[in-house]
Write an enzyme that holds these catalytic residues in place. Structure first.
Site, short mmCIF file in Angstrom:
data_model
loop_
_atom_site.label_atom_id
_atom_site.label_comp_id
_atom_site.label_asym_id
_atom_site.label_seq_id
_atom_site.Cartn_x
_atom_site.Cartn_y
_atom_site.Cartn_z
N ASP A 189 0.82 -1.07 -0.04
CA ASP A 189 -0.05 0.06 0.01
C ASP A 189 0.93 1.41 0.09
O ASP A 189 1.53 1.28 0.83
CB ASP A 189 -0.85 0.16 1.11
N GLU A 273 -1.49 -1.16 -5.70
CA GLU A 273 -3.10 -0.56 -6.20
C GLU A 273 -2.66 0.08 -7.58
O GLU A 273 -1.68 0.98 -7.64
CB GLU A 273 -3.42 0.27 -5.23
N CYS A 326 -12.72 -4.67 6.31
CA CYS A 326 -12.03 -5.25 7.55
C CYS A 326 -11.23 -6.48 6.96
O CYS A 326 -11.98 -7.34 6.35
CB CYS A 326 -13.03 -5.65 8.57
N CYS A 329 -13.13 -9.70 9.34
CA CYS A 329 -14.40 -10.35 8.78
C CYS A 329 -14.86 -9.84 7.70
O CYS A 329 -15.71 -10.47 7.21
CB CYS A 329 -15.12 -9.91 10.09
N CYS A 345 -12.95 -2.21 13.95
CA CYS A 345 -14.36 -2.95 13.29
C CYS A 345 -15.36 -3.13 14.33
O CYS A 345 -15.07 -3.51 15.58
CB CYS A 345 -13.78 -4.09 12.41
N CYS A 347 -16.27 -6.25 14.57
CA CYS A 347 -16.00 -7.40 15.07
C CYS A 347 -14.88 -7.41 16.09
O CYS A 347 -14.59 -8.51 16.64
CB CYS A 347 -15.20 -8.64 13.97
N ASP A 354 -3.25 1.46 7.03
CA ASP A 354 -2.29 1.15 5.90
C ASP A 354 -2.14 -0.11 5.98
O ASP A 354 -2.06 -0.87 4.73
CB ASP A 354 -0.80 1.92 5.95
#
Length: 397
Positions: A189, A273, A326, A329, A345, A347, A354
């Site tokens: 990333d 990306e 996430c 999950c 999150c 969860c 990052d």
């Protein structure tokens, strides 16, 4: 171990004599003149709905040399002039293939000063390079050896804005071979706070090369702005500005080479990306920082080194929500402003923004490889979802 048969350019700095500098400067000017004249002729023909190919432009060059006005073209080697016509032909081929814009004219002040010599226009013996129209060999600083027993097929001489002279020797390098296949894969990333963040959790600090010299650069730029246009003092001031820019670019290039070489050696699959840097630099607040990070240069290095050593680079669609998803999950957050660097999150998993994005890129890259999707996943595939979207929905609870 498979050999990739790579044609590789070895670039060295050299220090010409006064006579060699004059000869090369004259050659640069003739190359620019021929390129611009050929481009003008082809543009006029294009307006008449006609086309001029390389062979026709070569005949035109012969005619130009016979005129009194352009007789000085005979004073330099003919090979760089012919190569300029070939480069123009490539530019038009890319234009007609919709891979590039229409060719532009070369500028005396802004365009790169270079001349390309093929084997008939130089002699290379015992690491001594002598160009056509020159009596002495070039004083090259051999910072690294050429492949043993190899001779260059093409030599390109150039001078940058800082006044430094370089020679690039194109050779086939038998030392580049495919690396042993591994199962290692990594998600990468790109960012500004940290230059790169890996799915392993490792972060590469952003060196901010331009910021280190920003004060010195601003100082010489202010001096340049006060000089009279066209004066010798303005040329000296412009040279000082170019030297600082060259120093920044050298540091940036060196750092990226070290990072990309390590990544390619250690990983079989590298997932990045597909960023649109051209559009991102339109943000006036972040343009300088984005340009200094050189994400496009990083990707270019990563891709050609991966091709050299038998690795795979997968670019994930820019619209893939890697930061909001996430990695544990698969839940998708509603919003994720740039100011949020850590989030929790539903969860219960606490994410570093990052690192989480890098992990999601790696998972999406594996899905692309498994499903046989393209480098840029389609937004409207026959099944309604791209490979990355399919992987996302499989992980959703």
């Amino acid at each position: 171990m498979t050999t990739s048969h790579v044609r590789r350019a070895f670039k060295y700095r050299f220090y010409p004599t006064d006579a060699q500098a004059v000869e090369l400067s004259r050659t640069f000017g003739c190359v620019r003149k021929v390129y611009n004249m050929a481009l003008a002729a082809r543009t006029e023909a294009w307006a008449r709905q006609e086309r001029i190919n390389y062979n026709q432009s070569s005949v035109m060059l012969t005619a130009w040399k016979k005129t009194e006005e352009l007789a000085y073209l005979n004073e330099v080697s003919s090979v760089p002039l012919q190569q300029a016509l070939r480069h123009l032909q490539v530019a038009f081929t890319n234009f007609f293939g919709k891979r590039a814009k229409y060719p532009r004219f070369k500028s005396r002040k802004k365009s790169r000063k270079s001349a390309e010599y093929t084997t008939s226009a130089f002699r290379f013996r015992d690491n001594r390079l002598t160009l056509a129209k020159m009596r002495e060999s070039l004083d090259i600083r051999w910072s690294r050896p050429l492949p043993e027993g190899m001779s260059p097929s093409t030599v390109t001489v150039s001078q940058d804005a800082a006044g430094r002279w370089f020679v690039s020797l194109l050779c086939e390098d038998p030392g580049i071979k495919y690396l042993p296949t591994t199962d290692a894969a990594i998600g990468i990333d790109a960012g500004l706070d940290h230059l790169l963040t890996f799915s392993t959790g490792e972060k590469i600090a952003n060196p901010r090369h331009e910021r280190r010299d920003r004060v010195a650069l601003a100082k010489v730029q202010r001096r340049l702005a006060k000089k009279t246009i066209g004066s010798a003092n303005r040329a000296k001031a412009r040279h000082k500005v170019a030297k600082i820019h060259a120093r920044i670019a050298d540091r940036r290039r060196d750092a990226l080479h070290k990072i990309t070489t390590r990544l390619v050696r250690d990983n079989q699959t590298l997932v990045i990306e597909d960023l649109t840097v051209r559009n991102m630099v339109k943000n006036r607040r972040l343009a300088r920082a984005i340009s200094d990070a050189a994400w496009s240069q990083f990707r270019s290095m990563l891709e050609y080194k991966a091709a050299w050593y038998g690795r795979e680079v997968i670019a994930i669609d820019r619209w893939f929500p890697s930061s909001k998803l996430c990695s544990s999950c698969g839940a998708l957050a509603d919003e994720m402003p740039l100011s949020v660097r850590t989030w929790t999150c539903e969860c219960g998993t606490i994410h570093d923004r990052d690192v989480n994005a890098a992990k999601n890129l790696l998972a999406a890259g594996r899905a692309v490889a498994a499903c046989g999707a393209g480098v840029r996943p389609q937004r409207s595939s026959p099944g309604g979802q791209s490979a990355t979207k399919q992987e996302t929905s499989r992980r959703e609870p």
